[in-house]
Scaffold this motif. Structure first.
Motif, PDB file in Angstrom:
ATOM      1  N   LYS A   1       0.270  10.289  -4.749  1.00 25.82           N
ATOM      2  CA  LYS A   1       1.758  10.210  -4.839  1.00 25.82           C
ATOM      3  C   LYS A   1       2.400  11.368  -4.249  1.00 25.82           C
ATOM      4  N   TYR A   2       1.725  12.624  -4.573  1.00 22.16           N
ATOM      5  CA  TYR A   2       2.306  13.969  -4.259  1.00 22.16           C
ATOM      6  C   TYR A   2       2.404  14.121  -2.936  1.00 22.16           C
ATOM      7  N   ASP A   3       1.126  13.922  -2.294  1.00 23.05           N
ATOM      8  CA  ASP A   3       0.961  13.948  -0.750  1.00 23.05           C
ATOM      9  C   ASP A   3       1.894  13.083  -0.002  1.00 23.05           C
ATOM     10  N   ILE A   4       1.961  11.749  -0.258  1.00 24.22           N
ATOM     11  CA  ILE A   4       3.092  10.937   0.258  1.00 24.22           C
ATOM     12  C   ILE A   4       4.384  11.283   0.563  1.00 24.22           C
TER      13      ILE A   4
ATOM     14  N   ASP B   1       0.949  11.896   7.891  1.00 24.64           N
ATOM     15  CA  ASP B   1      -0.306  12.381   8.057  1.00 24.64           C
ATOM     16  C   ASP B   1      -0.791  13.150   6.920  1.00 24.64           C
ATOM     17  N   ILE B   2      -1.425  12.107   6.178  1.00 28.11           N
ATOM     18  CA  ILE B   2      -2.057  12.771   4.777  1.00 28.11           C
ATOM     19  C   ILE B   2      -3.556  12.702   4.755  1.00 28.11           C
ATOM     20  N   TRP B   3      -4.135  13.556   3.787  1.00 27.08           N
ATOM     21  CA  TRP B   3      -5.612  13.931   3.842  1.00 27.08           C
ATOM     22  C   TRP B   3      -6.125  12.779   2.508  1.00 27.08           C
ATOM     23  N   ALA B   4      -5.388  12.909   1.466  1.00 23.95           N
ATOM     24  CA  ALA B   4      -5.509  12.292   0.167  1.00 23.95           C
ATOM     25  C   ALA B   4      -4.270  11.124  -0.194  1.00 23.95           C
ATOM     26  N   ARG B   5      -4.456  10.127  -0.374  1.00 25.63           N
ATOM     27  CA  ARG B   5      -3.376   9.032  -0.513  1.00 25.63           C
ATOM     28  C   ARG B   5      -2.870   9.036  -1.913  1.00 25.63           C
TER      29      ARG B   5
ATOM     30  N   PRO C   1       0.979  -1.131   0.113  1.00 26.28           N
ATOM     31  CA  PRO C   1      -0.078   0.014   0.042  1.00 26.28           C
ATOM     32  C   PRO C   1       0.831   1.309  -0.087  1.00 26.28           C
ATOM     33  N   ALA C   2       0.412   2.161  -0.802  1.00 24.75           N
ATOM     34  CA  ALA C   2       1.254   3.425  -0.963  1.00 24.75           C
ATOM     35  C   ALA C   2       1.704   3.993   0.306  1.00 24.75           C
ATOM     36  N   LEU C   3       0.976   4.184   1.305  1.00 22.52           N
ATOM     37  CA  LEU C   3       1.111   4.905   2.655  1.00 22.52           C
ATOM     38  C   LEU C   3       2.467   4.161   3.210  1.00 22.52           C
ATOM     39  N   TYR C   4       2.689   2.734   2.968  1.00 17.88           N
ATOM     40  CA  TYR C   4       3.754   2.194   3.699  1.00 17.88           C
ATOM     41  C   TYR C   4       4.793   1.718   2.570  1.00 17.88           C
ATOM     42  N   ALA C   5       4.637   2.288   1.463  1.00 24.39           N
ATOM     43  CA  ALA C   5       5.902   1.699   0.254  1.00 24.39           C
ATOM     44  C   ALA C   5       7.120   2.696   0.600  1.00 24.39           C
ATOM     45  N   PRO C   6       8.074   2.207   0.241  1.00 20.53           N
ATOM     46  CA  PRO C   6       9.505   3.112   0.344  1.00 20.53           C
ATOM     47  C   PRO C   6       9.379   3.965  -0.813  1.00 20.53           C
TER      48      PRO C   6
END
Length: 244
Positions: free
Chosen positions: A118-121, A112-116, A74-79
């Motif tokens: 690529k830019y936000d992460i 801590d992001i609102w929309a998952r 998942p993108a939130l945990y991806a390196p």
């Protein structure tokens, strides 16, 4: 807890037969049935001998046979290397483990992001850890929109759901375990919080080559002085031994 007590508290397992598209028996390559995961709704302090187990990141591969596999993390945990098409190595798992560890300890996501998207992460990675390596920083579609060249967020930046500027050190204090040395659950004077920060930094370094290996993590100050003794106390408690 006996099996009967477990079923009485949480209910019996719900089994579902496993079937193959071609109609053949699933065994021996798959189990004959699957069991839906148990989802008990109760406060953590009322759970019976709770244990946290990380079982799967979504895909696995033999590193020696798959030089740079496709990640399904998942993108939130991806390196970060996964966002910039850099080679994927076993160090990717170390990053993912570090992000998960913060979430387990802090009861909130590291980023801590609102929309998952690529830019936000990526922006939250910079917000947490500082400037990306030059080859990524130069190619990232930031263009001075939200960050100064030194990685600090522009004071007048406005975007829906923009999180506050917080480096990793501050995020450790924001875990909800006390925000002053007097109220913090970590042993500040004994160095526990600093050891934890060093431990996490060794896992979520931007450059894969800079991340600690599993062997190095196990030999780190945090593991030797804090984590392993806590685990040993838990195991002894489960065995019914009284310890002080």
């Amino acid at each position: 807890m006996t099996t009967a007590e477990l079923y009485d508290r949480y209910g019996k397992p719900y089994e579902v037969r496993v079937s193959r598209v071609d109609g053949k028996a699933p065994e021996p390559h798959a189990p004959p049935y699957a069991i839906y995961p148990m989802t008990p709704s109760l406060p953590a302090h009322k759970a019976f001998d709770p244990e946290i187990v990380i079982s799967d990141y979504g895909a696995s591969f033999v590193a020696s046979q798959t030089p740079s596999p496709t990640l399904y993390t998942p993108a939130l945990y991806a390196p970060p290397e996964g966002f910039f098409a850099d080679p994927i190595t076993p160090a990717a798992d170390i990053w993912t483990l570090g992000v998960n560890l913060y979430e387990v300890l802090g009861k909130r996501s590291l980023f801590d992001i609102w929309a998952r998207d690529k830019y936000d992460i990526i922006a939250e990675m910079v917000n947490t850890l500082g400037v990306l390596p030059a080859r990524w920083w130069d190619s990232w579609a930031n263009d001075g929109e939200s960050f100064e060249p030194n990685g600090e967020r522009l004071s007048d930046f406005r975007r829906t759901g923009t999180p506050p500027f917080r480096r990793l050190h501050q995020r450790l204090w924001d875990m909800g375990r006390g925000e002053t040395p007097e109220t913090c659950q970590w042993n500040i004077a004994g160095g526990e919080l600093q050891a934890l920060e060093n431990f996490l930094r060794g896992m979520i370094a931007f450059e894969p080559i800079d991340r600690l290996t599993a062997e190095q993590l196990m030999a780190s100050e945090y593991m030797i002085k804090w984590a392993l003794p806590a685990w040993e106390r838990q195991m002894r408690r489960k065995e019914g031994l009284k310890i002080r």
